[in-house]
Design an enzyme around this catalytic site. Structure first.
Site, short mmCIF file in Angstrom:
data_model
loop_
_atom_site.label_atom_id
_atom_site.label_comp_id
_atom_site.label_asym_id
_atom_site.label_seq_id
_atom_site.Cartn_x
_atom_site.Cartn_y
_atom_site.Cartn_z
N HIS A 91 51.28 82.28 38.43
CA HIS A 91 50.40 83.43 38.26
C HIS A 91 50.62 84.11 36.91
O HIS A 91 50.21 85.26 36.71
CB HIS A 91 50.65 84.46 39.36
CG HIS A 91 50.62 83.90 40.74
ND1 HIS A 91 49.52 83.25 41.23
CD2 HIS A 91 51.55 83.88 41.73
CE1 HIS A 91 49.77 82.86 42.47
NE2 HIS A 91 50.99 83.22 42.79
N HIS A 107 46.13 81.42 44.98
CA HIS A 107 46.97 80.26 45.25
C HIS A 107 46.16 78.99 45.40
O HIS A 107 46.59 78.04 46.02
CB HIS A 107 47.79 80.48 46.52
CG HIS A 107 48.73 81.63 46.41
ND1 HIS A 107 48.36 82.90 46.69
CD2 HIS A 107 50.02 81.68 46.00
CE1 HIS A 107 49.39 83.72 46.48
NE2 HIS A 107 50.40 83.01 46.06
#
Ligand SMILES: Nc1ncnc2c1ncn2[C@@H]1O[C@H](COP(=O)(O)OP(=O)(O)O)[C@@H](O)[C@H]1O
Ligand SMILES: Nc1ncnc2c1ncn2[C@@H]1O[C@H](COP(=O)(O)OP(=O)(O)O)[C@@H](O)[C@H]1O
Ligand SMILES: [Mg+2]
Ligand SMILES: [Mg+2]
Ligand SMILES: [Mg+2]
Ligand SMILES: [Mg+2]
Lengths: 338, 212, 338, 212
Positions: free
Chosen positions: C62, C225
């Protein structure tokens, strides 16, 4: 409202990409001013009188370059061309007139035929109009391209970012046009870059990837316009790819005699986790070659739309360049000390 | 044969070139994708659309020189990239060569095209064999010059020029590029036709069609 | 040295991605300190005694979140898990012990089952060891997910970035643990997000895209995700996609009663030129809905590896939050005023 | 039948689970790709490799409780994600239930597994029907309890437990997930087997194999 032809991008009509993107830049950055007619990004608050102004420009699709580098400590204006297409002379003439504070203007040009010719025509037009003292520095740091007087010569890539930062700081602290010009030339001369691509990019108006690349091959020696590289090689691990970036750069110039500024640049589609991993590999190779990295940047600074890949730029700097590197800068793309 | 190029034919030339660029837009971009940056068709479409908006407007310039100059300025200010200054310079120099000639006979047309192509080549620092639009344009001028020398007249001369341009375009295929983006590819640029040579051939063909 | 299986990424062995990426982070950022054993990124110079410390953490992939937000004005430490996998309690316990300056520690947790349970266990372990006063804020801003007491609830996404900045500033200026905790809760409560994806991402160890998406469809309501979204829709123009981001966010919360802080976030594979274009579309819609955007960020801040797509986060802020937003921050991912 | 679980069988259980996870790693990750984030196989491989490094080392704990506790700690500290705390809690609670029992007879094994599964479920706040690993584990414990009640002995009881786990895993397929990442998908989570239920079934099957 379906789009035709379908290009999987966050855009409306491909012909409007630049104009609409500049609307977003304007909305996001009150510290910038956008001239939509001429497609020029300015600082909202112009530099004070008597200081040299810096203009750069080029095709779009390389963001944050150049519009993202407009602001105190860096550029005064950036002329945006269509995607991968040099801006036009009238844009540059307009920007030159607007940013001149009586101390002259430096044009920062990446060595691409289109950019060079358009800036050249702009220079001729500005000179014909009289008034503004315009100098030009052309970056040509891409070692993938063989240099020769018979060819277009090397492309200007990553060193352009470092140059805009360092020379921007010099202009900000009040160095005159001669000093700014010669510093720019020194930075340009000391920079070397090499890039690789894992994928092509897709130009919005073309609608499909510029080239096809098998899953197990990479393009070595790419520029920033989705053009194919010098050759293809088998996909290997990052440590081997790092070697493909580092070796040709070090072979072309000596970086062991002073401080080096390094840029490990993403092409736009490569996530930061991979760029940092690559940077780890690169520094290991540089250290064993005796190169001392004094400052570095890791991230997407001069991109090629959604291309996955990376480039390495090394600048053989000196103490003065490092000092100017550390000087405050406040732009959307680079900001520190301010 | 003492034919001369009329203002209407000039306008028809530009329209025919615009049409060709539109029709072959994807092809030009494809050629550019192979050895460049996939925008040549887009660039010329944008430029020629702007040119035709000017030509189709009420205040279209009414002399050859002023029309060609306006076209050159428009291309310079709308195309960008390499082809903008190159085609722009072509028209600006052609305009200068046309001067205030009342009628454009074959000699004048030859002088105009030669000036345009020379201007373009010197703007690009390109010679025949560098794999650029010059490879199509220079032979075209030569063919027209030969035809004019033989007294063949404009339609035949321009037809010969168009044929020579197409041959020049084809001849770019095996070459390794020395100028423009394709030069970055080195050996990999061989085996692909130069996109600028392709569009330049359309420019000459459009002129031949307009006076046919 | 060929790689097997071939994953087109700048990596070596997929199992080493995180460890090797942290080497690069360490090399690039002398202002950070990396504990490679525990995979924790710290400030090189710890906060002064008596100030509340902030820890966040989560799966990797991320970036810049969270390691890129460590530094003065933001986090004190970030615990890095494997790609898309929550870090483990022992990492959090270690980080908590190290950063505590006697004023307590705030854990910033994104609402994912794994993250929540691991931080929970860390809290239990830290409490058992005694000593450090640990508070936890869980972000849950993703309006794509229906909220219910029977389910895992909403995911924590973009507001986490805004929270780390704003609450980091409060901790830096010396607010105590109670104040910091309640501010964090207020920021969390005021944030809403919505995301869309044009492509999946590829988890290095999985080796291929998590999902397949036809060329003319997008996933609506994705998290960070690479999980599929709530549903698929036909690919439309950016103005329509902007509506798909803005409408559900505005439907879920009132943003017209005070200043709003906006984040138009890229998922990692979307170039800046598209993000700015989207931001232009988004601001137009917000303006016509009477939302006043006081501050904004446009760029890749909380990403999903190489996914192409974007998310919008709005935070219903107040004057205090805006003031703290403007306070100096100096991290690799966010830097101003310092 | 008064069979009891030996330390060697415990070790064999862990080894068999590691082997199953290795063998089905891609499958577990694929299941997770469909309704999660494509890492379940990778997570468990990492965790069980770490567990076996511990078990295969010289100082492997020599009581059931200390071994299971070490396994739980190792999983908690190496797996991360949702499955790390869940499987970790399972082993930690099982260890606590095992206590300092000298021999683990069927009753003791049942108590151990029940404590483990209850701990896991309460860590995850999950009930049967939420489409999680609990859907495989809870029926397995129930089947073992039934078998123990019937006096079937450990091998038969664990075989029954494995069958029940597999049935529970299959039963997750049509469900809409209420816990974990899959819950974010809402209706789209139906029609896919839960990856955790699949790995949990392997865990029970490995135990049945180890005492067979
Ligand atoms: N130096 C040059 N001299 C003459 N023609 C050139 C030169 N460089 C490029 N060209 C021509 O321009 C064409 C490319 O035009 P275009 O794609 O519009 O611009 P760009 O290369 O900037 O994207 C080439 O195919 C070539 O014919
Ligand atoms: N709250 C919960 N209670 C019980 N089991 C859960 C819960 N949340 C997730 N799980 C289980 O964990 C599995 C996913 O594990 P894994 O992929 O390793 O972790 P993550 O979801 O963090 O990526 C799911 O398939 C499900 O069986
Ligand atoms: Mg171009
Ligand atoms: Mg081109
Ligand atoms: Mg995970
Ligand atoms: Mg998972």
């Amino acid at each position: 409202m379906l789009r035709e032809p379908v290009v999987k991008k966050l855009i409306n009509d491909p012909a409007d990409v630049l104009a609409e993107s500049l609307r977003g830049v304007e909305a996001a950055h009150p510290e910038l001013r956008v001239d939509h007619e001429h497609r020029i990004v300015y600082r909202a608050r112009a530099k004070s009188d008597g200081k040299v102004a810096l203009i750069s420009g080029g095709g779009s699709g390389h963001e944050p370059l150049h519009g993202g580098f407009v602001g105190p400590g860096m550029l005064d204006a950036a002329c945006a061309g269509e995607v991968f297409t040099s801006p036009t002379p009238d844009q540059m003439v307009e920007a030159t007139t607007v940013v001149d504070r009586g101390a002259g203007v430096l044009h920062i040009v990446k060595n691409y035929t289109g950019d060079v010719m358009n800036f050249e025509m702009a220079g001729e037009m500005a000179a014909a109009d009289g008034g503004v003292d315009v100098r030009t520095v052309v970056t040509r740091d891409d070692v993938a391209v063989e240099d020769s007087t018979y060819t277009a010569g090397r492309r200007g890539v990553g060193v352009t970012v470092l140059l805009e930062k360092i020379v921007g700081a010099a202009a900000e602290e009040g160095q005159d046009l001669d000093a700014v010009e010669s510093l720019a030339q020194r930075v340009s001369d000391g920079g070397r870059s090499m890039g690789i691509a894992l994928t092509s990019c897709t130009v919005p108006s073309a609608g499909r990837p510029t080239f096809d690349l098998p899953e197990d091959e990479i393009e070595v020696g790419v520029g920033i316009h989705g053009e194919p590289g010098r050759h293809r090689e088998a996909l290997t691990g990052a440590s081997e790819i790092a070697r493909q970036l580092v070796d040709p750069v070090l072979a072309d110039h000596d970086f062991t005699t002073g401080p080096t500024i390094a840029l490990l640049n993403g092409m736009g589609g490569t996530p930061l986790i991979e760029l940092y991993l690559m940077y780890g590999e690169v520094t290991r190779l540089l250290a064993s070659a005796g190169v001392e990295v004094a400052r570095c940047l890791v991230g997407n600074y001069i991109t090629s739309l959604d291309m996955a890949g990376a480039s390495l730029t090394l600048l053989a700097a000196d103490e003065e360049m490092v000092r100017l590197w550390d000087a405050p800068v406040s732009t959307p793309g680079l900001r520190w000390g301010a | 044969m003492t034919q001369s190029l009329t203002q209407a034919q000039l306008v028809a030339w530009l329209g025919a070139f615009r049409d060709a660029v539109h029709e072959h837009r994807a092809h030009l971009t494809e050629l550019d994708a192979a050895i460049g940056d996939a925008d040549h068709g887009t660039n010329l479409t944008r430029g020629m659309d702007a040119v035709m908006a000017l030509v189709d407007s009420d205040d279209v310039p009414d002399t050859a020189a002023s029309l060609l100059k306006a076209v050159g300025m428009k291309l310079v200010s709308t195309v960008g990239g390499a082809s903008g200054p190159l085609y722009g310079t072509f028209f600006l120099r052609a305009a200068a060569a046309a001067g205030d000639a009342e009628t454009l006979d074959a000699e004048a047309v030859l002088g105009m095209l030669r000036a345009g192509v020379e201007g373009l080549a010197s703007r690009g620092k390109a010679s025949v064999g560098d794999k650029t639009m010059v490879d199509a344009l220079a032979p075209a001028v030569q063919a027209l010059a030969d035809a004019v020398g033989r007294g063949d007249g404009l339609p035949a001369g321009l037809r010969a020029a168009a044929v020579a341009a197409a041959e020049g375009r084809e001849a770019t295929t095996p070459l390794e590029a020395r100028k423009g983006r394709a030069s970055y590819l080195g050996e990999r640029s061989t085996g692909h036709t130069d996109p600028g040579a392709a569009s330049a051939t359309m420019l000459v063909e459009a002129l031949a069609d307009a006076v046919a």
